[in-house]
Design a protein around this motif. Structure first.
Motif, PDB file in Angstrom:
ATOM      1  N   ASP A  50     -17.958 -48.506  -8.660  1.00 14.68           N
ATOM      2  CA  ASP A  50     -18.891 -47.966  -7.912  1.00 14.68           C
ATOM      3  C   ASP A  50     -18.790 -46.483  -7.800  1.00 14.68           C
ATOM      4  O   ASP A  50     -17.777 -45.777  -7.958  1.00 14.68           O
ATOM      5  N   THR A  51     -19.741 -45.741  -7.678  1.00 11.90           N
ATOM      6  CA  THR A  51     -20.148 -44.201  -7.782  1.00 11.90           C
ATOM      7  C   THR A  51     -20.057 -43.587  -6.155  1.00 11.90           C
ATOM      8  O   THR A  51     -21.003 -42.814  -6.342  1.00 11.90           O
ATOM      9  N   TRP A  52     -19.223 -44.120  -5.498  1.00 13.50           N
ATOM     10  CA  TRP A  52     -19.512 -43.330  -4.066  1.00 13.50           C
ATOM     11  C   TRP A  52     -18.597 -42.494  -3.774  1.00 13.50           C
ATOM     12  O   TRP A  52     -19.124 -41.201  -3.293  1.00 13.50           O
ATOM     13  N   SER A  53     -17.305 -42.439  -4.232  1.00 21.62           N
ATOM     14  CA  SER A  53     -16.412 -41.480  -3.679  1.00 21.62           C
ATOM     15  C   SER A  53     -16.683 -40.222  -4.502  1.00 21.62           C
ATOM     16  O   SER A  53     -16.642 -40.253  -5.821  1.00 21.62           O
ATOM     17  N   PRO A  54     -16.659 -38.881  -4.029  1.00 19.73           N
ATOM     18  CA  PRO A  54     -16.623 -37.833  -4.967  1.00 19.73           C
ATOM     19  C   PRO A  54     -15.295 -37.311  -5.121  1.00 19.73           C
ATOM     20  O   PRO A  54     -14.937 -36.074  -5.648  1.00 19.73           O
ATOM     21  N   GLY A  55     -14.372 -38.028  -5.206  1.00 21.49           N
ATOM     22  CA  GLY A  55     -12.669 -37.785  -5.266  1.00 21.49           C
ATOM     23  C   GLY A  55     -12.255 -37.419  -6.656  1.00 21.49           C
ATOM     24  O   GLY A  55     -11.350 -36.952  -7.007  1.00 21.49           O
ATOM     25  N   TYR A  56     -13.101 -38.161  -7.798  1.00 22.25           N
ATOM     26  CA  TYR A  56     -12.676 -38.101  -9.216  1.00 22.25           C
ATOM     27  C   TYR A  56     -12.680 -36.851  -9.780  1.00 22.25           C
ATOM     28  O   TYR A  56     -13.903 -36.121  -9.448  1.00 22.25           O
ATOM     29  N   LEU A  57     -11.802 -36.430 -10.821  1.00 24.75           N
ATOM     30  CA  LEU A  57     -12.034 -35.326 -11.255  1.00 24.75           C
ATOM     31  C   LEU A  57     -13.394 -34.984 -12.096  1.00 24.75           C
ATOM     32  O   LEU A  57     -14.014 -33.841 -11.916  1.00 24.75           O
TER      33      LEU A  57
END
Ligand SMILES: [Zn+2]
Length: 1011
Positions: A343-350
């Motif tokens: 899912d593409t919810w959290s903006p924590g990925y690089l």
């Protein structure tokens, strides 16, 4: 199964050959698009090409783009450094070797330039390699100036015509990053060869990419971890019959979570990639991973999509993702798909740095073997199942090589680069439009700004939060005079009539708010408003969302987790307030007043602990009650300092955002000493990531500690001689008592050393080492911890280590319940202060937001052994069947009525009072002074959710969140929340720091039960 698998392979092989044959002369691409085919006039490096074929395990695991290598007279191939081709079995280069090759390319070709982009925590270099035409590379600055205008449309007054002119001239930048996850080892060699191809290949397909755009490559993101991984692989090669140690450390501090740092920006690698991405004004950030067969473009992923991204971007995800699948399907490569379970919810990925900075975020999962061995790989049914988004799934069983992986990575990237270049005017225009829509946010969806008031008592944490935003390239302004904004009118909630009447009588809600001069304003009419909005806003994940398995955290609201006041302002007038841009955030600090005793108010600022350790020789005491001095109010826990000069103190507090007030006499308030506790932080050899976030927090606060493993604990019989406080942060890794005590299985096989040897020179760094990772805490270790606490030590645990401490009986009177339906998935939850007199609570208010990820559900008991006796049958709290109405007393015929004694009542978070019955000759009753003391509890069910997902929250609502259990002469302090997490939870750090600073006075202010 195997036979079926083979049959499947054979069918696919012939299909693939067919499609390869038909590719040669067909027009598989759209009008005017160049088909992928090599330039027949350019000679091929025959030897290199032969090895590509040799190491590719099936003819359909390659493509016309990578099944040959063009020859060059003067440009060296990766073989020059690797000694073999990219993806060859048995070869994993260190970062240094990858850089060496990239610099050889730079030397040999005017089409390559290498840039140093910063250092890691352990001092290793990070690089970015630009590949493009010599002309493009000559005009980098000029081009960057063009892109900068698109990136910040304010510079061209949001003029679309002007933007179109720039779009027509600008050369876009596509940024590729490799191997952030160290056991995912394939990207560096794929990117070495990709750079060679882009620099050398004269086929029209590649030439168009080279001339039309700039490909920017960081071949190794986690450089410290890469070198460790290569060490391990070398160890494995020279001990082929042995088990090899798992990669327990990647970077200095965290492992897999290095790809969850794009919010808090705690790690150097995140900062360096963000600065490169934003500095180059790149359009795409494409991050390479290897955990899914064979190529999962998870760019589009699954819902819910992050609520703050521009829909223009989500459309771009689909366009690029599906085109990628389509191109590789036409090459006959199986197992290429998009969507899937991410899912593409959290903006924590690089990669989300791009999504939050008006670019395009992309991520590949290809299939890696965790090293360069060629292995037979058998997939799970859900991996090879055909689904709507995976029409050509991977094979159930294959022989898989690093070369196969490199073929997929390079083919995916080359088709992406080509498609991007074909449509670069569209994507550049979109880049501009997304930036423009970020700037016009106040008038569109809003808000207009976020305001952080100048009178927030937590100036240092406020400054820290603002610094995170600055790292994110967000502009910060400061009001030069006071200003007033209109507050949004809240719609009346659908309440019962009676309640409405009551509310009408109450004072009307304020309609405006004034902010003092000096308040910080984060304007939403700036190009990077999106990231500020995403971090500062609230998140709501519906329990009814069709997505039942959130991929990562569901809530993160930074103002709440930093315990900093943040106001979302929708009134556009806020933008007219007089203000100036702030370059450097400095919280006010210093010493005022006259006298030789200094008082510092306690607002639970983590920097108070820094000060204690900085001023080793000063005498510091904590006030056990609030007091007034010099006309100022001080809260419980406030510091009173002596034996320090004004100049020393002034110097010490200046970087810490603390304000000291000199007073002439010691205030008459009860105090206890605040000592610099001797601190140990314990880790297991199972996983070090969760505790890594604790280490980096302590490091950044300047708090010294010994870093010891459970094995070390098992060897130190007198822990009290060395330490006052032992932190045992969460382990992760599903570590129950069996794993923590017994360690990794050692029934067979060899020791797993984690130490530096000539073969493994990079493993240890400045972390811990052992001859064998397998042994755990052991029963000796359990005994040492127990005796440490009994003799007066303080043991602090959180989440799974709290469960552990309770399961082995280190603390009494606390039990852990099993959740039935509860789902609190990385959420921000409300907690409430229960015992403000406890030193652990110093500086905190009634309400505190905290990070919770299905924390243990604590219940207290005054009876030893955790739970109270269970009587036959269930408890009865209503009246029995009998005469009268529900509120009436029953009667017994033939005798006068007797008064029913009042049942002792207690709240869910409290220790139930001991009844007279329980007191009769009951040695199991825990003496009042030894009973658990609740410091914070979870909020009531209706107030539990602050941000994210809370489902079935009533199971944990009101239960203890932070408990201090006196044990022998010491204490076990148990956390259900995780107070130190991903650099995002500064607001709860002081719960840990207070425990450390007041380790020998934790019973201060304690009120005991009467019996
Ligand atoms: Zn990964």
């Amino acid at each position: 199964m195997i036979r079926n698998g083979k049959a499947c392979v054979n069918i696919l092989r012939s299909l693939a050959l067919l499609s390869l044959l038909s590719m040669a002369g067909s027009a598989a691409f759209g009008d005017g698009e160049t088909a992928p085919a090599r330039d027949p006039k350019q000679p091929v490096d025959e030897a290199y090409t032969a090895k590509i074929h040799k190491y590719t395990t099936q003819p359909f695991f390659t493509s016309p783009l990578v099944d040959y290598l063009p020859a060059s007279k003067n440009v060296p191939t990766p073989e020059a450094v690797l000694g073999d081709v990219a993806g060859a079995p048995g070869i994993l280069p260190y970062a240094e070797d990858v850089y060496k090759y990239m610099r050889l390319l730079e030397k040999a070709s005017p089409r390559v330039k290498v840039f140093s982009i910063g250092k890691t925590e352990e001092g290793r270099e990070m690089i970015a390699v630009a590949v493009s035409s010599p002309e493009n590379l000559k005009n980098l600055d000029e081009n960057r100036a063009r892109l900068a205008k698109l990136a910040d449309p304010r510079t061209i007054k949001l003029d679309d015509t002007e933007a179109d002119k720039i779009v027509a001239q600008a050369v876009p930048v596509y940024y590729i990053t490799g191997t952030i996850h160290s056991p995912e080892t394939g990207a560096p060699t794929a990117l070495m060869e990709l750079a060679y191809r882009l620099a050398v290949d004269e086929s029209p397909y590649i030439r168009e990419i080279r001339d039309g755009m700039i490909t920017l490559i960081t071949p190794v993101v986690e450089v410290d971890g890469r070198d460790r991984m290569v060490d391990i692989y070398h160890w494995h090669l020279s001990h082929p019959q042995d088990f090899y140690p798992p990669l327990i450390y990647w970077g200095k501090y965290v492992a897999h979570d290095n790809n969850r740092d794009a919010m808090g920006m705690t790690l150097k690698l995140t900062e360096n990639v963000l600065n490169t991405y934003v500095g180059w004004k790149a359009q795409v950030l494409h991050d390479l991973h290897e955990s899914v067969p064979y190529l999962y473009d998870n760019t589009a992923g699954d819902g819910p999509f992050n609520a703050w991204v521009d829909p223009i971007l989500t459309d771009e995800w689909e366009m690029i993702g599906w085109r990628n699948v389509s191109d590789m399907t036409k090459f006959g490569m199986p197992g290429v798909f998009t969507h899937g379970v991410f899912d593409t919810w959290s903006p924590g990925y690089l990669m989300f740095i791009a999504a939050m900075h008006n670019g395009i975020s992309r991520l590949y999962e290809t299939f890696g073997n965790g090293g360069a061995d060629t292995l037979k790989r058998t997939l799970d049914p859900q991996e090879y199942a055909r689904t709507w988004y995976k029409q050509n799934p991977p094979l159930p069983e294959v022989l898989w090589s690093q070369r196969d992986n490199n073929n997929y990575e390079e083919t995916g990237l080359l088709t992406s680069l080509h498609y991007f270049n074909e449509n670069k005017r569209l994507f550049l225009k979109n880049f501009y439009l997304k930036a423009k829509r970020s700037v016009t946010k106040p008038a569109a969806e809003g808000p207009a700004a976020y305001v952080l008031p100048a009178d927030d008592p937590r100036a240092d944490s406020q400054a820290e939060l603002l610094r995170v935003l600055q790292k994110q390239a967000v502009e910060i302004s400061r009001a030069t005079s006071a200003f007033t904004v209109a507050l949004p009118v809240k719609k009346p909630a659908k309440a019962k009539k009676e309640k409405d009447e009551k509310e009408k009588e109450a004072a009307p809600a304020p309609t405006t708010r004034e902010f003092p001069a000096g308040s910080y304003i984060i304007r939403m009419d700036q190009p990077y408003s999106r990231i500020a909005d995403a971090l500062l806003d609230y998140q709501y994940w519906s329990p009814d969302d069709p997505q039942k398995t959130p991929y990562d955290d569901t809530g993160w609201t930074f103002g709440e987790l930093f315990r900093v006041q943040v106001t979302r302002v929708t009134d556009p007038k806020v933008l007219d307030a007089p203000m100036e841009r702030v370059k450097e955030i400095r919280a006010p600090a210093g010493v005022s007043g006259e006298g030789t005793i200094f008082a510092i108010n306690n607002n639970a600022e983590p920097s108070l602990a820094t000060l204690r350790y900085k001023l080793r020789d000063a005498s510091i005491e904590a006030a056990e009650e609030p007091f007034e001095s010099g006309g100022k109010k001080f809260s419980r826990g406030s510091f009173l300092l002596r034996n320090v000069t004004r100049a020393q103190l002034n110097d010490a507090v200046s970087g810490l955002g603390l304000q000291a007030i000199a007073v002439s006499a010691m205030p008459s308030v009860k105090t206890h000493p605040v000592r610099a506790a001797r601190l140990a932080l314990v880790h297991t050899w199972l996983s070090t990531q969760a505790e890594g976030w604790w280490r980096i927090a302590l490091h950044n606060l300047g708090i010294p500690y010994d870093y010891i493993s459970t094995q070390t604990v098992s060897k130190i019989s007198d822990l009290n001689a060395k330490y006052d406080v032992i932190l045992f942060p969460p382990v992760g890794f599903f570590a129950g008592p069996t794993l923590v005590i017994n360690g990794l299985p050692s029934a067979w096989g060899n020791p797993l050393p984690w130490k530096n040897t000539p073969e493994t020179p990079n493993l240890v760094g400045k972390n811990d080492s052992t001859d064998d990772m397998r042994p755990g805490l052991g029963w000796d270790g359990v005994e040492h911890l127990q005796s440490f606490v009994q003799k007066g030590g303080v043991l602090l645990t959180a989440t799974d280590t709290s469960r552990f401490a309770l399961s082995i009986g280190l603390a009494d009177g606390v039990s852990v319940g099993n959740a039935q339906k509860m789902k609190v998935v990385g959420s921000v939850v409300g907690t409430r202060l229960v015992d403000g007199a406890s030193p652990i609570a110093y500086g905190y208010d009634e309400k505190l937001s905290a990070y919770c990820d299905n924390g243990p559900i604590f219940s207290l008991s005054s009876i030893s052994g955790g739970r109270s006796f269970r009587r036959l049958g269930g408890p009865m709290h209503t009246r029995p069947t009998g005469r009268g109405t529900m509120d009436d007393p029953d009667f017994t015929v033939g005798r006068p009525n007797v008064e029913v004694p009042e049942e002792p009542k207690s709240e869910i978070w409290e220790t139930p009072p001991v009844t007279d019955e329980q007191m009769h000759n009951n040695f199991r009753v825990i003496p009042p002074a030894d009973r658990a003391r609740v410091i914070f509890r979870y909020a009531d069910s209706k107030d539990l959710l602050i941000s994210g997902l809370v489902e079935g929250g009533d199971e944990i609502a009101q239960h203890p969140a932070v408990v201090d259990v006196p044990t022998g002469n010491g204490h076990v302090v148990l956390f259900s929340i995780n107070p130190v997490y991903r650099g995002e939870t500064r607001g709860t750090y002081s719960l840990v720091l207070n425990t450390i600073l007041n380790f020998d006075s934790l019973n201060a202010g304690r009120k005991l039960a009467e019996k």
